[in-house]
Design an enzyme around this catalytic site. Sequence first.
Site, short mmCIF file in Angstrom:
data_model
loop_
_atom_site.label_atom_id
_atom_site.label_comp_id
_atom_site.label_asym_id
_atom_site.label_seq_id
_atom_site.Cartn_x
_atom_site.Cartn_y
_atom_site.Cartn_z
N LEU A 8 0.89 -1.30 0.06
CA LEU A 8 0.04 -0.01 0.02
C LEU A 8 0.83 1.22 0.07
O LEU A 8 1.79 1.33 0.83
CB LEU A 8 -0.86 0.06 1.23
CG LEU A 8 -1.81 -1.36 1.40
CD1 LEU A 8 -2.92 -0.93 2.47
CD2 LEU A 8 -2.37 -1.68 -0.06
N ALA A 9 0.77 2.26 -0.98
CA ALA A 9 1.67 3.27 -1.11
C ALA A 9 0.83 4.49 -1.77
O ALA A 9 1.36 5.09 -2.64
CB ALA A 9 2.79 2.90 -1.98
N ARG A 15 2.31 14.95 6.36
CA ARG A 15 3.29 15.30 7.50
C ARG A 15 4.72 15.32 7.09
O ARG A 15 5.47 15.98 7.88
CB ARG A 15 2.88 14.49 8.79
CG ARG A 15 1.79 14.69 9.74
CD ARG A 15 1.36 13.82 10.69
NE ARG A 15 2.36 13.23 11.40
CZ ARG A 15 2.33 12.08 12.12
NH1 ARG A 15 1.25 11.30 11.78
NH2 ARG A 15 3.36 11.62 12.71
N GLN A 75 -5.36 3.57 -6.93
CA GLN A 75 -6.46 4.02 -6.08
C GLN A 75 -6.71 5.37 -6.11
O GLN A 75 -6.13 6.29 -5.45
CB GLN A 75 -6.06 3.44 -4.49
CG GLN A 75 -7.37 3.84 -3.75
CD GLN A 75 -6.98 3.57 -2.15
OE1 GLN A 75 -5.63 3.78 -1.73
NE2 GLN A 75 -7.76 3.01 -1.07
N THR A 81 -7.72 1.53 4.12
CA THR A 81 -6.65 0.34 3.77
C THR A 81 -7.62 -0.91 3.15
O THR A 81 -6.69 -1.71 2.24
CB THR A 81 -5.96 -0.18 5.08
OG1 THR A 81 -6.74 -0.55 6.12
CG2 THR A 81 -4.88 0.70 5.44
N ASP A 105 5.24 2.64 3.51
CA ASP A 105 6.04 3.53 4.43
C ASP A 105 6.72 2.80 5.48
O ASP A 105 7.03 3.48 6.65
CB ASP A 105 5.19 4.63 4.78
CG ASP A 105 4.10 4.15 5.48
OD1 ASP A 105 3.87 2.96 5.78
OD2 ASP A 105 3.23 4.94 6.02
N LYS A 333 36.15 8.51 -11.57
CA LYS A 333 34.85 8.53 -12.31
C LYS A 333 34.83 7.67 -13.44
O LYS A 333 35.55 7.75 -14.33
CB LYS A 333 34.17 9.75 -12.65
CG LYS A 333 32.56 9.37 -12.97
CD LYS A 333 32.19 10.43 -14.18
CE LYS A 333 32.81 10.08 -15.54
NZ LYS A 333 32.23 10.87 -16.61
N TYR A 348 42.28 14.10 -11.26
CA TYR A 348 41.02 13.62 -11.69
C TYR A 348 41.00 12.65 -13.00
O TYR A 348 41.73 12.98 -13.89
CB TYR A 348 40.26 14.99 -12.18
CG TYR A 348 38.82 14.38 -13.08
CD1 TYR A 348 37.70 13.57 -12.39
CD2 TYR A 348 38.61 14.66 -14.35
CE1 TYR A 348 36.60 13.19 -12.73
CE2 TYR A 348 37.50 14.16 -15.06
CZ TYR A 348 36.38 13.51 -14.21
OH TYR A 348 35.54 13.03 -14.70
N SER A 387 53.60 15.02 -13.01
CA SER A 387 52.89 15.68 -12.05
C SER A 387 52.35 16.90 -13.12
O SER A 387 53.13 17.27 -14.18
CB SER A 387 53.65 16.49 -11.19
OG SER A 387 54.01 15.39 -9.93
#
Length: 447
Positions: A8-9, A15, A75, A81, A105, A333, A348, A387
């Site tokens: 159920l979502a 809140r 829904q 529920t 949740d 990366k 990098y 370097s």
Amino acid sequence: MQTALVILAAGMGSRMKSDIPKVLHEVAGLPLIGHAMKAGASVSPARTVVVTGHGADAVEAVVARLDPDAVCVRQAEQLGTGHAVDQAREALAGFKGTVIVLYGDTPFVSAETLQALVASSETSDVTVLGFEAQDPALYGRLITDGDALERIVEAKDASEEELAVTLCNSGVIAAGCETLFKLIADVGNENASGEYYLTDVVGLARDKGLSATYVTCPEAETMGINDRAQLASAEGVFQSRARHEAMLSGVTLAEPDSVYFAHDTEIARDVWVGPNVVFGPGVSVREGARVQAFSHLEGCVVGSDATVGPFARLRPGADLASGSRVGNFVEIKNAVIEQGAKVNHLSYVGDAHVGAAANIGAGTITCNYDGVMKHRTEIGAGAFVGSNTLLVAPVKMGAEAMTASGTVVTEDVPDGALAIGRAKAVIKPGFARKLMQLLRAKKMKRD
Ligand code: UD1
Ligand code: MG
């Protein structure tokens, strides 16, 4: 017996005070709905149905990414529920096994608990997951008679005597598919909230002479998230568990409370993790590696006995082979760093392949982006990159090739060749002192 999940979502989660649907807020880098799906996956469901409502488009996109086989049903109005579960009726038509209802949740229901629930369904028509609540407040109360469950009464509808019961409803329920949907068809909304309560199926089952029982779990497993404070507590619960499990499985955490794991972090034995290390999603660290203080890793592999950091950043696609070294202020990366290669300082390396035992000098940059496209850099085995070299991709350095410090490499460097490209420094004897005198005199005059 086969199992199916109904998660159920649909709820708004007002809140949370958020434009993001509640179940898409994350714990340990995974949306709450993903935690519920992961918990449910432990019973190998034949079908998974997610009931969406508020923010349905966004929730459905995430569900599809996490499990392409999951079915989402909408829904439109949140009428309770029981009504929510009823939306899964068609998606589960013809299914013969046990249906388990979970909340999107509620991220921490354990595999053991769900297995106990499935086991109980073998002998009972309806099984509810209960827990002893420290503060029962608004939870539904389980009204029992020994092992039998008679009914669930919602707090709003409960008598004084019923409110004194501390055995509460977690919301998780298991029942045979056909039985469940037959019972739900009879659920009405004549109650204090005017909602169709899923919990009413227990009393209805007993009225029909069916059996109902309950299994229990620790309260921590039933923790639901309704606001950001609870989200933070859930994160805390996850992290303390993950730290504890890592240590028990042979990982040294120099300062456990400062290390953050993701939902899927894999760390092998004898890995050493320094303070303030953050593991984002998709990280695997192999035996004997060292991840030193203040490093941030995501979507990467750290090979056995490799060393990372301190202050290193490994981004998605970083693949460090065994014994390689990535040092301080280095970002990697989408790049393979082969066995024994070293990128020790201030570099990098992106969209690249660094051959075995190559040495990448301080301040080396692979210039992988031309503003529109990304390009690759290949560095051969045993190469020595001086370097402050700029490698303007696409570019290749051969095996055992070298660059002089400060070189900007724009063409391929063959095996064993040296690339040198920099303005030659001119030395002017005595000039430094003279210049300083001149400047000081100037300053005196001004003051
Ligand atoms: C529910 C239970 C209660 C239990 C408690 C545990 C019922 C009637 N009550 O109460 O016994 O102790 O959970 O936390 O079941 N949802 C929908 N559509 C709806 C209504 C709810 O998808 O129409 C979802 C919500 O998003 C939420 C879950 O179902 O994830 C539970 O709904 P909620 O309104 O929080 O139920 P509670 O009143 O807390
Ligand atoms: Mg609730």
